[in-house]
Write a protein that holds these residues in place. Sequence first.
Motif, PDB file in Angstrom:
ATOM      1  N   GLU A 160       0.721  -1.225  -0.179  1.00 49.54           N
ATOM      2  CA  GLU A 160       0.046  -0.056   0.109  1.00 49.54           C
ATOM      3  C   GLU A 160       0.699   1.473   0.062  1.00 49.54           C
ATOM      4  O   GLU A 160       0.666   2.047  -0.803  1.00 49.54           O
ATOM      5  N   VAL A 198      -8.637  -3.034  -6.176  1.00 50.30           N
ATOM      6  CA  VAL A 198      -8.560  -3.454  -4.684  1.00 50.30           C
ATOM      7  C   VAL A 198      -7.700  -2.611  -3.807  1.00 50.30           C
ATOM      8  O   VAL A 198      -8.180  -2.001  -2.526  1.00 50.30           O
ATOM      9  N   TYR A 199      -6.548  -2.684  -4.118  1.00 52.09           N
ATOM     10  CA  TYR A 199      -5.421  -1.951  -3.549  1.00 52.09           C
ATOM     11  C   TYR A 199      -5.645  -0.271  -3.634  1.00 52.09           C
ATOM     12  O   TYR A 199      -5.504   0.350  -2.264  1.00 52.09           O
ATOM     13  N   ARG A 202      -8.240   0.308  -0.715  1.00 54.57           N
ATOM     14  CA  ARG A 202      -7.999   0.277   0.630  1.00 54.57           C
ATOM     15  C   ARG A 202      -7.078   1.832   0.789  1.00 54.57           C
ATOM     16  O   ARG A 202      -7.237   2.142   1.890  1.00 54.57           O
ATOM     17  N   ARG A 205      -9.282   4.616   1.181  1.00 54.60           N
ATOM     18  CA  ARG A 205     -10.194   4.663   2.416  1.00 54.60           C
ATOM     19  C   ARG A 205      -9.163   5.214   3.562  1.00 54.60           C
ATOM     20  O   ARG A 205      -9.680   5.978   4.485  1.00 54.60           O
ATOM     21  N   LYS A 206      -7.916   4.717   3.663  1.00 55.34           N
ATOM     22  CA  LYS A 206      -6.970   5.161   4.696  1.00 55.34           C
ATOM     23  C   LYS A 206      -6.664   6.562   4.539  1.00 55.34           C
ATOM     24  O   LYS A 206      -6.267   7.105   5.636  1.00 55.34           O
TER      25      LYS A 206
END
Length: 230
Positions: A160, A198-199, A202, A205-206
């Motif tokens: 990430e 997908v990544y 993620r 969102r973070k």
Amino acid sequence: MPGAHRRILVVEDDPETAGQLVEQLTTSGYDVDLAANGREALNQGAARDYAVITIDRMLPDIDGIAVMRQMRDDGIAVPFLIISALGEVDDRVRGLRAGGDDYLVKPFSFVELLARLEALGRRSETVAKETIMRVGDLAVDLISRTASRGNRRIPLLPKEFQLLEYLVRNEGRVVSRAMLLQHVWDLHFDPSTNIIDVYVGRVRRKVDDQQAYPLIHTIRGIGYCLRAPG
């Protein structure tokens, strides 16, 4: 050492020498932490950011050189000022090659110590500026491999972080899924995989959840773009 970054870690096992250093540095306006051995130095060096670390070569548990090498292996880039009674040329060369940035032989003048700390502190601030990338209120630290927005640390897995780093390096540019797959995963384009989406989901969102404005934008049919407003 201008600005607020005036915290120093003193690694010294001799109580009298350590006490004198802490007292004199505190009087000179520094915030000082003390480690009496190598193990304490490793723990404190990993837990806090320091402008400079002064370290004795001869420690009771782990040799000072081994401590420096371990911190360098752990990605800690803080400048080291070695303070040691070992003053032969071979000793100084070994210390500097092991990761030290400067070497001061005991006994020494405190005025000289201050001058060397100020020089190393200026170097530390320059390195920090060069290794921290910023977009809006997002900061990405290339040395510690961490990211934050404002005062909030962003917990990122290694892949990430690589994804976010690539987006930040291409700030304002549209990055395709194929580019991300190639540069972050070192794979050629596979139209059947959804790993990028997908990544990115993620990381978005973070990075963007509960923030004043989003940084990661989807460019429909093309890819993604990281940019701050304005």
